[in-house]
Motif scaffolding. Structure first.
Motif: not given
Length: 504
Positions: A255-258, A277-283, A307-316
């Motif tokens: 996440g930090y890398g992004f 990224i939004i698609f991958m995060s919501l999946t 994995i689900a909770h980190m999807g929230f971070a990348t979504l944000g």
């Protein structure tokens, strides 16, 4: 603190301390544990000076250090932190103390090597967050794999060799593409400075290729769907301390890398490919939530929940482009989305560490992670059951716990982007509650399931200190997130402004 090389101290003290702990293995009469704990505690205390001496009003890099390293290629030993990296360094030093304590009695085989591996890894992870030179970053980034490889491979479960090789290959192969991208940017700018890369003018095609190279490296680390399959295997086979560091810190490095590379260096490509990224995060949020529901192994369930909770971070992080298009410029919504993702990363560090430590407490006593082997644990371990229940509520995003704050900010910001994104993101609150509370119900409540559960001993003083300190952090940032949000605000506003100016 002035000119004192505080970042070097936080990086090299655990590495040198780890080597000293390793040296104690030559004298069987010496106990390596107190030395390892002392090194971890002093590193944590030193890292707190980064917080107390931090100027929250500026987005500039602070505590900078710079020395020539490989002059022929313009490579420097360059360190510095801002409001994005500083909370992650403190999270790392805090978690490392708990990991040393958690392995205090459990690790009978080669304790010196075990403690040393964690200390060396702590230093390398701090290096990743503090490096301002791309090659220095890459050295720390790859260096982290080695202690983790050893931790799972030596102290792991029965399928540890399979898990370590899968973990190593996934993360290593992703990183090769990042290295190619870094070398290409060096040829364009003549420098390996990450801050020089931020102002490098690149065409859209170049940006897209660099963005995809970074995505391969960071998506594997987070891990994002569909490159997540190494994580459940690594977690199940890793010893408790390994799972804690993997979930609490190593996933955050992706996440930090992004935030440090993808968004500031390739803003136009990030804008073009934000849908991906939004698609991958919501999946990850929705599909992986359902996968977690059917798990029989507690560690696997928590791994999928990570994995689900980190999807929230990348979504944000990647919602900001849609919000900017809808509301123009660097709106408050895009800042809130990114802050929410960042708060979610830090909060998940505490909550996932706590959940894995709770499973570790049960595993130390019964040597089973299968949900079916438990039942009625609250009858024999009431204090432990109270801890586990609180962490489960935090994992499900209960208001008043840190788990709620980041998710709420991201969902709120999602509404500014699209109702359907917000709707799908919000399903995590239902799914998270479903899989977490169903696990707790089967393990904790009801009649005592068998003689093994009836014989369980409640948590001891050491375990209460470990879990209690995590309760404090989860409730502190749940009830009062201001200290966390304040330090990152200037850096995130600066990043959002940089991206909105760079958009074509």
């Amino acid at each position: 603190m002035g000119e004192f090389p505080l970042l070097s101290l936080v990086i090299w003290m655990p590495i040198v301390g780890g080597l000293l702990v390793l040296a104690t293995s030559q004298w069987p009469s010496l106990n390596p544990r107190p030395l390892a704990l002392a090194v971890a505690v002093i590193t944590f205390l030193a890292s707190l000076f980064l917080y107390t001496g931090f100027d929250v009003s500026t987005a500039e890099m602070q505590f900078q250090e710079k020395a020539s390293w490989v002059p022929a290629f313009n490579i420097y030993y360059q360190l510095g932190i801002d409001g994005i990296s500083m909370p992650l360094i403190i999270l790392t030093t805090f978690t490392s103390v708990l990991v040393i304590l958690a392995g205090w009695e459990v690790i009978k085989e080669r304790p010196a090597q075990y403690m040393a591996s964690f200390l060396i890894m702590e230093g390398l992870m701090n290096g990743v967050f503090a490096a301002l030179d791309a090659m220095l970053f890459y050295v720390f980034w790859e260096g982290m794999l080695i202690p983790m490889f050893l931790i799972i491979g030596i102290w792991g479960g029965p399928r540890r060799v399979y898990a370590t090789i899968k973990f190593f290959l996934y993360t290593f192969l992703g990183s090769v593409f990042m290295l190619v991208a870094l070398i290409y940017m060096y040829t364009q700018s003549g420098s390996f400075s990450i801050l020089d890369f931020h102002v490098l003018k690149l065409g859209l095609t170049e940006q897209v290729l660099i963005f995809l190279a970074f995505l391969l490296a960071f998506a594997v680390k987070v891990p994002m769907w569909p490159v997540h399959t190494w994580l459940p295997d690594a977690h199940v086979e890793a010893p408790t301390g390994g799972s804690v560091i993997l979930a609490a810190i190593m996933l955050k490095i992706g996440g930090y890398g992004f935030l440090r590379f993808s968004l500031p260096i390739t803003p136009d490509a990030s804008n073009e490919l934000d849908w991906l990224i939004i698609f991958m995060s919501l999946t990850a949020v929705v599909y992986i939530g359902f996968v977690a529901l059917v798990q029989q192994d507690m560690k696997k369930l928590i791994a999928y929940s990570s994995i689900a909770h980190m999807g929230f971070a990348t979504l944000g992080f990647f919602l900001i482009f849609t919000i900017m298009d809808n509301h123009g410029g660097s709106s408050q919504g895009s800042v809130m989305a990114m802050e929410g993702g960042m708060v979610q990363m830090v909060s998940h560090g505490f909550i996932s560490a706590a959940m894995f430590l709770c499973v570790g407490v049960l595993y130390d006593r019964m040597h089973s992670r299968e949900i079916a082997d438990y039942g009625g644990v609250a009858n024999t371990m009431p204090v432990f059951a109270a801890f586990m229940m609180l962490f489960a509520m935090a994992n499900a995003g209960l208001p008043g716990t840190s788990g709620f704050v980041g998710e709420f900010m991201v969902i709120l910001a999602s509404f500014k982007a699209s109702f359907w994104i917000a709707f799908l993101a919000a399903t995590t609150l239902i799914l998270g509650a479903a899989y977490t509370l169903w696990m707790v119900k089967r393990v904790m409540f009801g009649e005592v399931a068998n003689d093994s559960v009836a014989a369980l001993q409640d948590v001891n003083g050491r375990e209460i200190v470990i879990l209690g300190s995590l309760v404090f952090m989860v409730l502190l940032f749940g009830l009062w997130p201001a200290p966390l949000v304040e330090v990152m605000q200037a850096s995130i506003q600066n990043l959002v402004a940089h991206i909105s100016v760079s958009k074509l």
